[in-house]
Motif scaffolding. Structure first.
Motif, mmCIF file in Angstrom:
data_model
loop_
_atom_site.group_PDB
_atom_site.id
_atom_site.type_symbol
_atom_site.label_atom_id
_atom_site.label_comp_id
_atom_site.label_asym_id
_atom_site.label_seq_id
_atom_site.Cartn_x
_atom_site.Cartn_y
_atom_site.Cartn_z
ATOM 1 N N VAL A 67 18.921 3.364 -6.045
ATOM 2 C CA VAL A 67 19.961 3.236 -4.905
ATOM 3 C C VAL A 67 20.028 4.824 -4.301
ATOM 4 C CG1 VAL A 67 22.640 3.685 -4.765
ATOM 5 C CG2 VAL A 67 21.601 2.097 -6.427
ATOM 6 N N CYS A 68 20.036 4.965 -3.109
ATOM 7 C CA CYS A 68 20.254 5.907 -2.228
ATOM 8 C C CYS A 68 21.701 5.883 -1.933
ATOM 9 C CB CYS A 68 19.422 5.964 -0.946
ATOM 10 S SG CYS A 68 19.796 7.058 0.184
ATOM 11 N N GLU A 69 22.153 7.233 -2.007
ATOM 12 C CA GLU A 69 23.815 7.491 -1.792
ATOM 13 C C GLU A 69 23.919 7.176 -0.335
ATOM 14 O OE1 GLU A 69 25.019 11.609 -2.166
ATOM 15 O OE2 GLU A 69 22.901 12.315 -2.441
ATOM 16 N N TRP A 70 22.923 7.488 0.492
ATOM 17 C CA TRP A 70 23.147 7.266 2.103
ATOM 18 C C TRP A 70 23.067 5.871 2.254
ATOM 19 C CZ3 TRP A 70 25.849 11.649 2.361
ATOM 20 C CH2 TRP A 70 25.496 12.798 1.773
ATOM 21 N N LYS A 71 21.767 5.314 2.069
ATOM 22 C CA LYS A 71 21.164 3.988 2.566
ATOM 23 C C LYS A 71 21.551 2.767 2.118
ATOM 24 C CE LYS A 71 16.950 5.725 2.856
ATOM 25 N NZ LYS A 71 17.299 7.257 2.584
ATOM 26 N N GLY A 72 21.964 2.888 0.509
ATOM 27 C CA GLY A 72 22.302 1.943 -0.346
ATOM 28 C C GLY A 72 21.303 1.459 -1.574
ATOM 29 N N GLU A 73 21.098 0.340 -1.795
ATOM 30 C CA GLU A 73 20.184 -0.547 -2.796
ATOM 31 C C GLU A 73 18.789 -0.574 -2.151
ATOM 32 O OE1 GLU A 73 21.049 -2.864 -6.520
ATOM 33 O OE2 GLU A 73 20.335 -4.328 -4.929
ATOM 34 N N ALA A 74 17.794 0.029 -2.629
ATOM 35 C CA ALA A 74 16.632 -0.456 -2.182
ATOM 36 C C ALA A 74 15.754 -1.383 -3.224
ATOM 37 C CB ALA A 74 15.543 0.959 -2.072
ATOM 38 N N ARG A 75 14.982 -2.209 -2.534
ATOM 39 C CA ARG A 75 14.191 -3.148 -3.093
ATOM 40 C C ARG A 75 12.590 -2.715 -2.856
ATOM 41 N NH1 ARG A 75 17.895 -8.268 -2.173
ATOM 42 N NH2 ARG A 75 19.542 -7.640 -3.667
ATOM 43 N N TYR A 76 11.934 -3.137 -4.009
ATOM 44 C CA TYR A 76 10.465 -2.627 -3.708
ATOM 45 C C TYR A 76 9.618 -3.969 -3.504
ATOM 46 C CZ TYR A 76 12.227 1.808 -5.190
ATOM 47 O OH TYR A 76 12.882 2.889 -5.128
ATOM 48 N N TRP A 77 8.553 -3.742 -2.771
ATOM 49 C CA TRP A 77 7.428 -4.344 -2.478
ATOM 50 C C TRP A 77 5.868 -4.090 -2.823
ATOM 51 C CZ3 TRP A 77 9.054 -9.062 -0.268
ATOM 52 C CH2 TRP A 77 10.306 -9.145 0.146
ATOM 53 N N THR A 78 5.150 -5.095 -3.360
ATOM 54 C CA THR A 78 3.755 -4.890 -3.658
ATOM 55 C C THR A 78 2.962 -5.342 -2.264
ATOM 56 O OG1 THR A 78 3.899 -5.061 -6.066
ATOM 57 C CG2 THR A 78 2.071 -5.604 -5.215
ATOM 58 N N ILE A 79 1.785 -4.448 -2.020
ATOM 59 C CA ILE A 79 1.095 -4.986 -0.703
ATOM 60 C C ILE A 79 -0.390 -5.203 -1.256
ATOM 61 C CG2 ILE A 79 -0.019 -4.014 1.231
ATOM 62 C CD1 ILE A 79 2.297 -1.943 1.493
ATOM 63 N N ARG A 80 -0.834 -6.572 -1.006
ATOM 64 C CA ARG A 80 -2.043 -7.021 -1.294
ATOM 65 C C ARG A 80 -2.825 -7.213 -0.022
ATOM 66 N NH1 ARG A 80 -2.278 -9.259 -6.357
ATOM 67 N NH2 ARG A 80 -0.478 -9.294 -7.504
ATOM 68 N N ALA A 81 -4.134 -6.891 -0.107
ATOM 69 C CA ALA A 81 -5.136 -6.928 0.997
ATOM 70 C C ALA A 81 -6.271 -6.763 0.646
ATOM 71 C CB ALA A 81 -4.563 -5.966 2.232
ATOM 72 N N GLY A 82 -7.335 -7.594 1.145
ATOM 73 C CA GLY A 82 -8.808 -7.462 0.890
ATOM 74 C C GLY A 82 -9.091 -7.472 -0.597
ATOM 75 N N GLY A 83 -8.429 -8.078 -1.485
ATOM 76 C CA GLY A 83 -8.632 -7.965 -2.926
ATOM 77 C C GLY A 83 -7.892 -6.717 -3.645
ATOM 78 N N LEU A 84 -7.405 -5.958 -2.906
ATOM 79 C CA LEU A 84 -6.824 -4.735 -3.527
ATOM 80 C C LEU A 84 -5.189 -4.925 -3.575
ATOM 81 C CD1 LEU A 84 -8.661 -1.816 -1.935
ATOM 82 C CD2 LEU A 84 -9.289 -2.667 -3.998
ATOM 83 N N VAL A 85 -4.622 -4.315 -4.643
ATOM 84 C CA VAL A 85 -3.267 -4.361 -4.721
ATOM 85 C C VAL A 85 -2.738 -3.005 -4.899
ATOM 86 C CG1 VAL A 85 -1.382 -5.340 -6.439
ATOM 87 C CG2 VAL A 85 -3.604 -6.645 -6.230
ATOM 88 N N ALA A 86 -1.613 -2.797 -4.119
ATOM 89 C CA ALA A 86 -0.733 -1.482 -4.307
ATOM 90 C C ALA A 86 0.685 -1.692 -4.744
ATOM 91 C CB ALA A 86 -0.739 -0.823 -2.888
ATOM 92 N N GLU A 87 0.795 -1.707 -6.103
ATOM 93 C CA GLU A 87 2.165 -2.238 -6.748
ATOM 94 C C GLU A 87 3.234 -1.150 -6.276
ATOM 95 O OE1 GLU A 87 2.437 -4.549 -8.806
ATOM 96 O OE2 GLU A 87 0.424 -5.348 -9.244
#
Length: 153
Positions: A67-87
């Motif tokens: 939670v950001c006091e200014w922007k609200g509740e954040a959700r997260y994403w994992t990025i997958r490309a070319g066989g690599l994963v960025a959690e």
């Protein structure tokens, strides 16, 4: 030159005039000329790209929220490309507070989790510390929050 100490608190939201490009797994995974940046005292800008700009990768919801006091509740994403994963490499605000409504359906990315991130033709440096997601460009002056001893700023 732009000093991060001149940025406001609460933060400001502004459109970005330069194109933004993100490279991961050796390929462009996101590119846009329609980004926003959030400017907050002591932080390098955080860049938010439209989710539709992420055409060179797969985005998967990741566990956890914050939670950001200014922007609200954040959700997260994992990025997958070319066989690599960025959690948990990206985050966004699906229901931002009214002052930040423009970044609904936008995602920010930790530059340190990618091969390179660019503002215009300039490769950025990730904000120190790994907790915050600001991007440092050559036209910024710090010191920047995030490094050792700066959590109380």
């Amino acid at each position: 030159m732009e000093s991060v100490w001149d940025y406001p608190r609460p933060p400001a939201l502004e459109p970005v005039a330069r194109p933004i490009r993100i490279v991961f797994a050796g390929r462009v995974v996101a590119e846009t000329s329609a980004a926003f940046r959030v400017l907050e005292t002591s932080h390098p800008p955080v860049y938010y790209l439209p989710r539709a700009a992420f055409t060179g990768c797969d985005l998967e919801p990741a566990p956890g929220r914050s939670v950001c006091e200014w922007k609200g509740e954040a959700r997260y994403w994992t990025i997958r490309a070319g066989g690599l994963v960025a959690e948990r490499a990206a985050w966004g605000y699906p229901d931002p507070t009214p002052p930040f409504a423009a970044i609904r359906d936008h995602l920010a990315v930790y530059a340190g989790a990618m091969d390179r991130c660019f503002v215009g033709d300039e490769a950025v440096t990730p904000q120190p510390g790994g907790f915050y997601g600001g991007w440092i460009t050559g036209d910024l002056v710090g010191p920047f929050k995030g490094g050792p001893g700066s959590m109380g700023w």
